[in-house]
Design an enzyme around this catalytic site. Structure first.
Site, PDB file in Angstrom:
ATOM      1  N   GLU A   1       0.816  -1.219   0.000  1.00 36.29           N
ATOM      2  CA  GLU A   1       0.000   0.000   0.000  1.00 36.29           C
ATOM      3  C   GLU A   1       0.844   1.261   0.000  1.00 36.29           C
ATOM      4  OE1 GLU A   1      -0.648  -2.624   1.953  1.00 36.29           O
ATOM      5  OE2 GLU A   1      -2.640  -3.283   1.322  1.00 36.29           O
TER       6      GLU A   1
ATOM      7  N   HIS B   1     -11.489  -3.776   8.919  1.00 36.66           N
ATOM      8  CA  HIS B   1     -12.006  -3.691   7.552  1.00 36.66           C
ATOM      9  C   HIS B   1     -13.317  -2.909   7.506  1.00 36.66           C
ATOM     10  CE1 HIS B   1      -9.276  -7.143   7.199  1.00 36.66           C
ATOM     11  NE2 HIS B   1      -9.334  -7.031   5.896  1.00 36.66           N
TER      12      HIS B   1
END
Lengths: 336, 336
Positions: free
Chosen positions: A68, A137
């Site tokens: 990321e 999440h």
């Protein structure tokens, strides 16, 4: 938005609308590339990129490794040197791994260099709770990004706006962060064909009313609209403002509404404390609209905890329609 | 008498014209004099904040950039003054930036750690260790996608080789075969921590194996050795053969920054490295091979000195930014 496009509007899901925006952009501008984890043949974790790789190939629909920080940084570097990358985080939570490139680099390069460059990067963040994916999440982190000068932050709540804001973000020379609520991906709505934009920095009044102004973001707009219909049955007419852009805020639309209704409720899914509701409330309190208030401002936000797994706990951690009805009723009837 | 038989002719002597070699020596002097001028200005209170000097590292900056054109890019580090000069920056505008003036490269908004010269291909120094690594990969991605033929030299220090961004950036550059050269100036210490203590491999170039890219470790104080490794890497990049990792082993004479008391290294060690000064070595090489004659080095040094004096004068006379402009250039396109 042009009228001709409106006439051709047909229904698409929110995810399809985003995909169509990317399709329009890829087809019309060679500089546009997509980057992200599993956005190629897999089609993206939420099937947003879908089959775009079939049309545009792996050189423009680029699967990144699970990197990321590096991936976001590559997008920043590419934006600095002539490309128009759209970077997809698989979950907005994973942006925590890339904060360095977003906050220290993308947001600041232009200013640090005295205006010598722009960073036209678009980042997409699937956000929010309700999927049973638990604490890592399910977050709503948009306020973090909205705290950083140099970034623009949007939260489309409809398929129409999801497409129009993405196309506006691509035309914007500065870094634009788009927070997409995962539960909205399947929502359907009218979406014009072809190219159109929704202006960044402009809120939308979704329902007019005279008794209370409810400022909401993302999925909460729909919960608030549902609550507003119920409240109308009790004679309370709520004005519902879909903020759409968190940075820069549409100050005028919010203040004008508060001057009209004399009451303000803020509803957002992110943790309540130090969030967008605080900013909206302070904005009103610091303005002439404060003099119009007939009741204390109310904020409804996420509970002061990570998003839990258990489905009932998960619901309890974010504002629900009943919470909104109750809060507005209490405020309007002077029970606060 | 030096051995000038063909087998012993250094790479740089055979690769570059006498004019370019004299230009390289001039740049090395200019860097040295710039750093000394910066240090002196700091002592006189003309510079706000701190700075990171590259005295002793001139050969790696100039050797890595001699093979680049203005369309090629570099990303630089907090110890980046030498890189800027090697990529053709004007020392007057650099000093103006140090002094916080509107005529500086960043109009006084960036200071020492953010000097960039985009027109010359310098995408900027970086205040974050490893921050430039993914950005360099992004610049290389642009070059490949837009077919500009440009290569990017990514300068970083030994400290950055233990950042996650290093791993992510090198891996992505390798899987996508991008035209980027990772040039590690290993000056032995990341602030106070020696590479012996911080880094599991003896040579940072050994890490190239993990990314299936060419790796070379060279004497970073030998201009010819750095330019030879750099030219080979640039040729690979231009030929589409992907990235390379070069470790230039060097040493910073000064502390990490102005607050450094040098407690982590001995006077003997510093003296040993000062005896390997890259500038007299360059002078020796050029005179051994007849590129410069008696008095040339002193003349070039004096010219560099004069340029620095002129640059400082320009910076001192330059106007300060207007306070009302404090938020200018945060956005290219501010809110409507």
């Amino acid at each position: 938005m042009n009228v001709a496009a409106d006439i051709e509007a047909r229904e698409l899901s929110y995810a399809e609308a985003i995909r169509e925006a990317m399709d329009v952009a890829l087809a019309s501008d060679e500089r546009v590339i997509l980057m992200g984890e599993d956005i190629g043949v897999y089609g993206g974790a939420f099937q947003v990129t879908g089959d775009l790789i079939d049309t545009y190939g792996p050189d423009r629909v680029i699967d990144t490794p699970i990197s990321e920080l590096g991936g976001a940084g590559v997008a920043v570097g590419a934006a600095l040197t002539g490309l128009r990358p759209i970077f997809e985080f698989q979950f907005s939570d994973f942006a925590t791994l890339a904060m360095e490139q977003i906050v220290n680099q993308a947001a600041k390069v232009r200013y640090m260099l005295g205006g010598a460059v722009s960073v036209p990067v678009v980042m997409r963040f699937p956000a929010g709770s309700g999927t049973g994916a638990a604490a890592q999440h399910s977050q709503s982190l948009e306020a973090w990004f909205a705290h950083v000068p140099g970034l623009k932050v949007v939260q489309p709540s409809t398929p129409h706006d999801a497409k129009g804001l993405l196309l506006a973000a691509l035309e914007d020379p500065d870094p634009v962060m788009i927070f997409e609520h995962k539960l909205l991906y399947k929502m359907r709505g009218a979406v014009p064909e072809g190219h159109y934009t929704v202006p960044i920095g402009k809120a939308e009044i979704r329902r007019e009313g005279v008794d209370v102004s409810i400022v909401a973001t993302s999925i909460m707009v729909h919960k608030v609209l549902e609550a507003a219909e119920m409240l109308a049955g009790e004679g309370i007419e709520a004005e519902v403002i879909d903020l759409r852009t968190v940075r820069p805020l549409d100050r005028e639309t919010v203040l004008a509404s508060v001057r009209k209704t004399s009451r303000l409720v803020c509803v957002y899914e992110a943790v309540k404390t130090l969030g967008i509701g605080a900013e909206i409330s302070a904005m009103v309190a610091e303005s002439d609209a404060f003099d119009y208030l007939d009741a204390p401002i109310v904020r409804l936000g996420g509970a002061e905890c990570p998003i839990p797994y258990n489905p009932e706990l998960e619901k309890a951690a974010v504002p629900q329609v009943e919470d909104i009805i109750e809060a507005v009723r209490a405020q309007v009837k002077g029970r606060l | 008498m030096a051995d000038t038989s063909p087998d012993n002719i250094p790479f740089a002597i055979s690769a570059y014209t006498p004019e370019r070699l004299r230009g390289a020596l001039r740049q090395m002097y200019l860097i040295r004099k710039f750093e000394e001028g910066a240090e002196d200005s700091y002592t006189r209170g003309l510079i706000h904040g701190t700075m990171h000097l590259s005295i002793g590292q001139e050969a790696s900056a100039v050797g890595a950039c001699i093979g680049l054109s203005e369309t090629d890019k570099i990303t630089s580090t907090h110890r980046g003054h030498g890189h800027s000069i090697a990529k053709g920056a004007d020392v007057g505008r650099m000093f103006a930036e140090f002094f916080g003036k509107e005529t500086g490269y960043c109009k006084g908004r960036g200071g020492s750690m953010h000097i960039a010269d985009v027109g010359k291909g310098n995408l900027g120094a970086n205040g974050i260790v490893g921050g430039g690594l993914p950005i360099a990969v992004g610049a290389a991605l642009s070059a490949k996608r837009l077919e500009t033929g440009a290569v990017t030299v990514c300068f970083f220090g030994d400290g950055a080789n233990n950042e996650g961004a290093f791993h992510e950036a090198l891996n992505m550059a390798a899987i996508w075969k991008l035209p980027v050269i990772f040039l590690c100036e290993n000056n032995k210490y990341g602030m106070s921590m020696s590479t012996d203590r911080s880094t599991a491999v003896a040579s940072i170039a050994d890490r190239a194996v993990a990314y299936a890219m060419a790796g070379a470790s060279v004497d970073g104080n030998d201009f010819s050795a750095v330019s030879e490794a750099s030219e080979a890497a640039i040729a690979r990049a231009r030929a589409g053969e992907g990235p390379s990792l070069i470790e230039a082993v060097t040493y910073r004479w000064r502390g990490h920054s102005k607050s450094d008391r040098n407690r982590y290294r001995s006077k003997e060690e510093i003296a040993e490295w000062m005896a390997c000064d890259p500038i007299p070595r360059m002078v020796q090489m050029l005179s051994d091979h007849g590129i410069i004659g008696a008095g040339d080095a002193a003349r070039i040094e004096a010219e560099a000195e004069a340029e620095i004096v002129q640059g400082i004068a320009f910076a001192k006379e330059s106007p300060a930014p207007a306070l009302s402009d404090v938020t200018r250039d945060v956005y290219t396109k501010p809110a409507a």
